[in-house]
Write an enzyme that holds these catalytic residues in place. Structure first.
Site, PDB file in Angstrom:
ATOM      1  N   HIS A  76       7.812 -46.225 -63.950  1.00 15.83           N
ATOM      2  CA  HIS A  76       6.749 -46.704 -63.054  1.00 15.83           C
ATOM      3  C   HIS A  76       5.693 -47.522 -63.779  1.00 15.83           C
ATOM      4  O   HIS A  76       4.902 -48.223 -63.144  1.00 15.83           O
ATOM      5  CB  HIS A  76       6.120 -45.538 -62.282  1.00 15.83           C
ATOM      6  CG  HIS A  76       5.191 -44.663 -63.064  1.00 15.83           C
ATOM      7  ND1 HIS A  76       5.547 -43.432 -63.560  1.00 15.83           N
ATOM      8  CD2 HIS A  76       3.888 -44.829 -63.433  1.00 15.83           C
ATOM      9  CE1 HIS A  76       4.526 -42.884 -64.175  1.00 15.83           C
ATOM     10  NE2 HIS A  76       3.496 -43.712 -64.118  1.00 15.83           N
ATOM     11  N   ASP A 107      12.509 -41.770 -64.010  1.00 17.08           N
ATOM     12  CA  ASP A 107      11.216 -42.374 -64.327  1.00 17.08           C
ATOM     13  C   ASP A 107      11.103 -42.700 -65.816  1.00 17.08           C
ATOM     14  O   ASP A 107      10.086 -42.411 -66.460  1.00 17.08           O
ATOM     15  CB  ASP A 107      10.066 -41.466 -63.897  1.00 17.08           C
ATOM     16  CG  ASP A 107       8.734 -42.211 -63.803  1.00 17.08           C
ATOM     17  OD1 ASP A 107       8.727 -43.445 -64.017  1.00 17.08           O
ATOM     18  OD2 ASP A 107       7.705 -41.567 -63.524  1.00 17.08           O
ATOM     19  N   SER A 185       0.552 -42.295 -68.624  1.00 17.31           N
ATOM     20  CA  SER A 185       1.964 -42.328 -68.231  1.00 17.31           C
ATOM     21  C   SER A 185       2.812 -43.057 -69.266  1.00 17.31           C
ATOM     22  O   SER A 185       2.469 -44.146 -69.709  1.00 17.31           O
ATOM     23  CB  SER A 185       2.123 -43.020 -66.879  1.00 17.31           C
ATOM     24  OG  SER A 185       1.551 -42.252 -65.858  1.00 17.31           O
TER      25      SER A 185
END
Length: 501
Positions: A76, A107, A185
Site C-alpha cells: 500500500h 501487502d 508502514s
C-alpha cells in the site's frame, strides 16, 4: 600490592565496556542505514469517472534493504504509484525506484533501483524467526511529522489470522503494543538485528491505544519464494467454506461423537481443487498434520492457535496438502493438489490496484462492473453510504452463470437517453432478454447488437430501452460534450480487436 594489581584489571574491564558500547553503537548505526524512507506519487483511478484519475497524492512510507539489492516494503506504500523515490538514513539525496514484485494480498512489495550505488554503505538485513509472545521488538520507520528515523519498542502480544486492510485478505499477522503511524508502514520489525515482521496497519478503536499489526516472517517468506521466478502466483486455495462445530447437536448430526472435533464443510466450489475430494457435509478433522478444533483453529505453535487456513498459506500452488476427514461417520485420508486462488469467489471483486477501471459507454449510459473500488469511492463511511444493493451483493457467491454484476453507473444526459437522466447505480440483470454473465460478455453483447433497441432489465423487471441507431449516431457528440477520450476502456479494445472474448 593486592590493590596495585587490581587496578589494571579494572582498567581493562572499563576499556572492554567502552569498546563493547562503541561496537553496539556502530552496529545500531549500520542497521539504521538499512532503513529506507520511500516517497510515492500516487494517482488512483476515479471509479465515478472511470476514464479519469483522481488528483495525485504525495505519500511516504518506510522500507528495509534485503538480499539481492532489494527494498522490502508494504504494497500500500507504492500502490498506484506513478513515481517512486527512496532515501537512506542520514542522506539528503533521493534515488528513483521501481516496483519489481508486488503482492497486494500480503501487502508486501519489492523495490529495485537502476543506480545500484544507492546500496553502498548499507547492509541487507536477514529474515529471522517470529519471537515468542511477550518478547520485546523494535519498529523502525519514518512516521509523518518529521524527516528523521523513528524507533519505537513494544512487546509481541498476539499472533493470529487478521484481515489485512489493504486488500481485504485474511492472513497471519502479529500484534504489538507499539505505535504504527502513517509513514511507519513498510518499516521492519526488528529482533536481535533480524527482520521479524513488516509494519502494516494500526488498530483504530476508541477503547485501544498503541496497537499495531505487522506481516510475520511466514507470510514474508511465502512472498519472497513466490517472487523468485518473477511470476506472481499468490496464495493457494483449498476451495471450501466451513462452519464451526461447537454445537453438540450439529456435531452429532454430522456423524461425530462428543470427543471428536473438526470444521463442517458447507460449500465446495466446483472449480476448486477440493471439489475432486470433498463435498458439503464432510467434516475436516486434520490438515497437513494439524488437528482442527471445533472453532476451526489449529495449534500452530505450542499454546498458540490460529485459523486452519494457516496450513494452506504455508504451501504454494501445485503443492500436495494431506487431509483427514469424516463422511457419513467414516474417516478418510487423502491429498489435495492446491491451485491458485481466483481473484474473487464473490460477485463483487475485491479492491484492485495498479490497473485502470473497466467501463463501456453506450447511448450516454456509463456501464461498469461492480467491485470494491467502486463501493469504496463513497469514502471511509462506505459501509453506510454506498447503495444497499451493492453492499448486499458482497455476500453473494459468484457462479458460472453469473460471475460478475454490471451496473449502469450514471447517465450522461443526451436526447437518446431522455427519460433516464436521473438513473444511477442500477444493477442490470438482462440485455435483450439474455442473462448477463460478466462485464466482458455484456460489453460484447452491446458491441454486436443488431436489434433496433437495447432493452435492459433488472431482477425486479424495471426496464431501460435505448434506440440503437440513435445511440450510435449520438455517440461522438456525447463523448465530445463530456470530454471523454474513449467510449470504453482499453482492455475492451484488445478483446474487440481479436473479435472474441
Amino acid at each position: 600490592m593486592k590493590n596495585f594489581f587490581a587496578l589494571p584489571a579494572l582498567c581493562l574491564l572499563f576499556l572492554y565496556a567502552i569498546e563493547a558500547a562503541s561496537a553496539e553503537v556502530q552496529e545500531q548505526e549500520q542497521l539504521k542505514r538499512s532503513i529506507i524512507k520511500i516517497y510515492t506519487t500516487a494517482a488512483a483511478p476515479d471509479y465515478f469517472n472511470p476514464w479519469a484519475l483522481l488528483n495525485a497524492q504525495q505519500l511516504s512510507g518506510s522500507g528495509v534493504v534485503i538480499s539481492g539489492k532489494r527494498i522490502l516494503t508494504n504494497a500500500h506504500v507504492v500502490a498506484n504509484g506513478s513515481y517512486i523515490q527512496v532515501q537512506r538514513h542520514g542522506d539528503a539525496k533521493k534515488f528513483r525506484a521501481r516496483v519489481a514484485f508486488i503482492s497486494h494480498d500480503a501487502d508486501l512489495a519489492l523495490l529495485t533501483l537502476e543506480e545500484e550505488q544507492f546500496f553502498e554503505g548499507t547492509r541487507p538485513l536477514a529474515l529471522g524467526e517470529l519471537p515468542e509472545l511477550q518478547q520485546e521488538v523494535s519498529v523502525y520507520g519514518y512516521p509523518i511529522g518529521g524527516k528523521s528515523l523513528s524507533i519505537t519498542r513494544g512487546v509481541l502480544s498476539r499472533v493470529e489470522h487478521q484481515y489485512y486492510a489493504h486488500a481485504g485478505s485474511y492472513l497471519m499477522a502479529g500484534q504489538i503494543d507499539a505505535a504504527i503511524n502513517p509513514g511507519n508502514s513498510g518499516g521492519p520489525v526488528i529482533s536481535d538485528g533480524r527482520i521479524v515482521g513488516v509494519a502494516m496497519q494500526a488498530h483504530h478503536s476508541q477503547n485501544t491505544e498503541n496497537l499495531g499489526y505487522f506481516v510475520p516472517p511466514s507470510v514474508i517468506e511465502h512472498v519472497l519464494s513466490d517472487a523468485a521466478d518473477g511470476s506472481h502466483q499468490g496464495f493457494a486455495e483449498l476451495g471450501v467454506v466451513t462452519q464451526s462445530l461447537e454445537s453438540p447437536s450439529m456435531k452429532r448430526a454430522a456423524g461425530l461423537n462428543e470427543d471428536q472435533q473438526g470444521a463442517l464443510i458447507i460449500k465446495v466450489f466446483a472449480d476448486a481443487p477440493a471439489a475432486a475430494v470433498l463435498q458439503p457435509g464432510d467434516v475436516l478433522l486434520e490438515i497437513d498434520g494439524y488437528e482442527i478444533a471445533s472453532d476451526r483453529t489449529i495449534e500452530w505453535r505450542k499454546n498458540q492457535r490460529t485459523n486452519y487456513h494457516y496450513t494452506v498459506d504455508q504451501h504454494h500452488v501445485n503443492d500436495e496438502l494431506p487431509i483427514r476427514f469424516v463422511r457419513n461417520g467414516q474417516q478418510q485420508r487423502t491429498k489435495i493438489t492446491l491451485t491458485a486462488a481466483p481473484l474473487t469467489r464473490s460477485l463483487v471483486l475485491g479492491e484492485q490496484y495498479d490497473q485502470p477501471p473497466r467501463y463501456f459507454i453506450y447511448g450516454g449510459v456509463v456501464f461498469v462492473p461492480l467491485n470494491m473500488n467502486l463501493i469504496k469511492r463513497w469514502g471511509n463511511n462506505w459501509h453506510s453510504k454506498a447503495p444497499i444493493e451493492y453492499l448486499f451483493a458482497r455476500g453473494q457467491w459468484a457462479t458460472q452463470e453469473q460471475r460478475e454484476l454490471v451496473v449502469a453507473l450514471r447517465v450522461l444526459p443526451a436526447p437518446v437517453n431522455l427519460g433516464y437522466h436521473d438513473w444511477k447505480n442500477w444493477i442490470i440483470e438482462t440485455l435483450n432478454g439474455e442473462k448477463i454473465t460478466d462485464f466482458q460478455q455484456f460489453a460484447r453483447l452491446l458491441e454486436d447488437n443488431r436489434a433496433s433497441y437495447v432493452d435492459l432489465r433488472d431482477n425486479a423487471g424495471y426496464r431501460m430501452v435505448l434506440d440503437a441507431s440513435l445511440a450510435q449516431e449520438q455517440q461522438p457528440f456525447i463523448l465530445q460534450t463530456y470530454q471523454i477520450p474513449s467510449r470504453h476502456s482499453a482492455d475492451l479494445f484488445a478483446a474487440f480487436a481479436k473479435g472474441g472474448e
